[in-house]
Design a protein around this motif. Sequence first.
Motif, PDB file in Angstrom:
ATOM      1  N   UNK A  55       0.842  -1.052   0.172  1.00  0.00           N
ATOM      2  CA  UNK A  55       0.039   0.074   0.186  1.00  0.00           C
ATOM      3  C   UNK A  55       1.057   1.281  -0.053  1.00  0.00           C
ATOM      4  N   UNK A  56       2.027   1.107   0.601  1.00  0.00           N
ATOM      5  CA  UNK A  56       2.995   2.376   0.816  1.00  0.00           C
ATOM      6  C   UNK A  56       4.478   1.705   0.885  1.00  0.00           C
ATOM      7  N   UNK A  57       5.104   2.223   0.384  1.00  0.00           N
ATOM      8  CA  UNK A  57       6.902   1.861   0.436  1.00  0.00           C
ATOM      9  C   UNK A  57       7.257   0.825  -0.429  1.00  0.00           C
ATOM     10  N   UNK A  58       8.278   0.248  -0.439  1.00  0.00           N
ATOM     11  CA  UNK A  58       8.864  -0.746  -1.219  1.00  0.00           C
ATOM     12  C   UNK A  58       9.259  -1.918  -0.228  1.00  0.00           C
ATOM     13  N   UNK A  59       9.026  -3.224  -0.755  1.00  0.00           N
ATOM     14  CA  UNK A  59       9.263  -4.521  -0.177  1.00  0.00           C
ATOM     15  C   UNK A  59       9.901  -5.383  -1.186  1.00  0.00           C
ATOM     16  N   UNK A  60      10.949  -6.016  -0.795  1.00  0.00           N
ATOM     17  CA  UNK A  60      11.534  -6.900  -1.613  1.00  0.00           C
ATOM     18  C   UNK A  60      11.185  -8.249  -1.185  1.00  0.00           C
TER      19      UNK A  60
END
Length: 108
Positions: A55-60
């Motif tokens: 929903x928000x941000x950046x995820x690996x």
Amino acid sequence: MKEIWVNEVPVKETVPGYKGRFIHTANMTFAYWDVEAGSVSPEHTHPQEQVAKVLEGSFELTIDGETVVLEPGKIVVIPPHVKHGGKAITDCKLLDVFYPVREDYRSL
């Protein structure tokens, strides 16, 4: 009809840096996560199908050995019993939907 305000659901930390709010229906679990940058979800499996959305941000996220970076607007489907784990690149807000219900999250 039952109305639920997500911000009123109690917060539970499942692993360091992962604070979740869990909503269960008869067949699904919705997990709304606030994840601190750098926090890691260790590789794991479960019998539920999972749909993951940032929903928000950046995820690996690594699924069965393949790594993708999720940002708002991108969704991945994780089949049941497939190894996966991830790391928050930035502070993140995530939504995971599980089918069937994550009974282990009911008991938290």
